[in-house]
Design an enzyme around this catalytic site. Sequence first.
Site, short mmCIF file in Angstrom:
data_model
loop_
_atom_site.label_atom_id
_atom_site.label_comp_id
_atom_site.label_asym_id
_atom_site.label_seq_id
_atom_site.Cartn_x
_atom_site.Cartn_y
_atom_site.Cartn_z
N GLY A 253 0.78 -1.23 0.00
CA GLY A 253 0.00 0.00 0.00
C GLY A 253 0.82 1.28 0.00
O GLY A 253 2.04 1.27 -0.12
N CYS A 280 11.45 -1.66 4.04
CA CYS A 280 10.44 -1.46 3.00
C CYS A 280 9.39 -0.43 3.43
O CYS A 280 9.69 0.74 3.58
CB CYS A 280 9.82 -2.80 2.61
SG CYS A 280 8.84 -2.76 1.09
N GLN A 284 9.85 3.51 4.71
CA GLN A 284 9.15 4.68 4.17
C GLN A 284 8.43 5.44 5.27
O GLN A 284 8.47 6.69 5.31
CB GLN A 284 8.17 4.22 3.09
CG GLN A 284 8.86 3.61 1.87
CD GLN A 284 7.93 2.76 1.04
OE1 GLN A 284 6.73 2.64 1.33
NE2 GLN A 284 8.46 2.15 -0.01
N ASN A 322 11.07 -5.09 -3.62
CA ASN A 322 9.64 -5.16 -3.91
C ASN A 322 8.97 -3.91 -3.38
O ASN A 322 8.49 -3.88 -2.25
CB ASN A 322 9.02 -6.41 -3.30
CG ASN A 322 7.52 -6.45 -3.50
OD1 ASN A 322 6.99 -5.76 -4.38
ND2 ASN A 322 6.82 -7.21 -2.70
N HIS A 364 14.76 -5.83 0.75
CA HIS A 364 14.38 -6.93 1.63
C HIS A 364 15.61 -7.76 1.96
O HIS A 364 15.99 -8.66 1.19
CB HIS A 364 13.32 -7.82 0.96
CG HIS A 364 11.96 -7.19 0.89
ND1 HIS A 364 10.81 -7.90 1.12
CD2 HIS A 364 11.57 -5.93 0.64
CE1 HIS A 364 9.76 -7.10 1.00
NE2 HIS A 364 10.21 -5.90 0.71
N GLU A 366 16.17 -10.10 4.03
CA GLU A 366 16.00 -11.46 4.58
C GLU A 366 16.21 -12.54 3.53
O GLU A 366 16.25 -13.72 3.85
CB GLU A 366 14.61 -11.60 5.21
CG GLU A 366 13.48 -11.92 4.24
CD GLU A 366 13.15 -10.80 3.28
OE1 GLU A 366 12.59 -11.10 2.20
OE2 GLU A 366 13.45 -9.63 3.60
#
Length: 393
Positions: A253, A280, A284, A322, A364, A366
């Site tokens: 979103g 991520c 933000q 992503n 990301h 991980e």
Amino acid sequence: MTQAWTTRKPTALLVLADGTVIEGQGLGATGAIEGEVCFNTALTGYQEILTDPSYARQIVTFTFPHIGNVGANAEDLEDLLPEKSTGAVGAIFKADISEHSNYRAAGGLNDWLKARGVIALCGIDTRALTVHIRENGMPNAVIAHAEDGVFDVEALKARAKAWPGIVGLDLAKDAAGQDVTEWDERPWAWNAGYGKAGNPRYTVVAVDYGTKRNILRLMAGLGARVVVVPPTASAEEILAHQPDGVFLSNGPGDPAATGEYAVPTIRALLETGVPMFGICLGHQMLALALGGETQKMHQGHHGANHPVKDFTTGKVEIVSMNHGFAVAANSLPDGVEETHVSLFDGSNCGLRVKDAPVFSVQHHPEASPGPQDSHYLFQRFFDLIDESKRKAA
């Protein structure tokens, strides 16, 4: 006698908001759903990609042509609540799904897509669609699958045109759990599976905006008792768990929409001096809480082969990405330093507060899917926790 060439009747459509209709063969679930179309350049990890909650309300076009070869299983899911099927709503492949072959497979990808309710389409020129996205941006669309190939195309066009898109949408509440839980599963080990953590040295509260399992596993593997709280948890509720550190998770979103309730909480936590790490969407919203701004990206970053430079080490790492929104680096206030940058387009990929144990990254780390170049960031978080404890002693 040689049979005449035959063509199969399309059983799936991708209908873009501009009226473009792309025909293909249907896979996975039947029905129709709106979403934003993006492309992902990863060669592996399709199950982790499709179950990443950050892909909520998105239709993923895979640029790698052969998807599904290693089947599917119950171990490679990334969403915390599989029964909610949070993640991508649609998938687009170049080739049909072939018979799987892998010792870890528990079934085929097509059956798994059906069970999750993901509508998929194959048999189209995914390179052409990727070029369209690069030139025109990520389009709103409807993906539809009907086994009889009967569609009301005009209705689908109207539906795609009417969908407002992701800008302004708070999707974290749908992607995240609403209960306080504890996570104790450690990272996967070859031929051993996932172990259980014991005798934790730290307590980390993870604010769940749509977190991924492997993020929590890596923190548990480094000695943390991980308490997962819902995205709407207040600063008081978070601090009641007496955390040594607070983690702000990834998620889907528009960060500005989720930030309506999350940013005040993050600001209150910043005032306490508790060590904080964001990834991520968490990155933000941390930027927003510090006074920065976020912006919608043209085509986003989606893949497991993105080069990012860490200015704190001078090294370049290959990472999983992503995201369709980014932090505007020139909006970061004094006292906040840019730490990482994308070498593809120069967009911001990390920040830290100069006089506080607070930092975050856009990618990301991980590695689900993707390389493990950024695993060090989790150790960096726990090093900040150790340093904070020493100062407080």
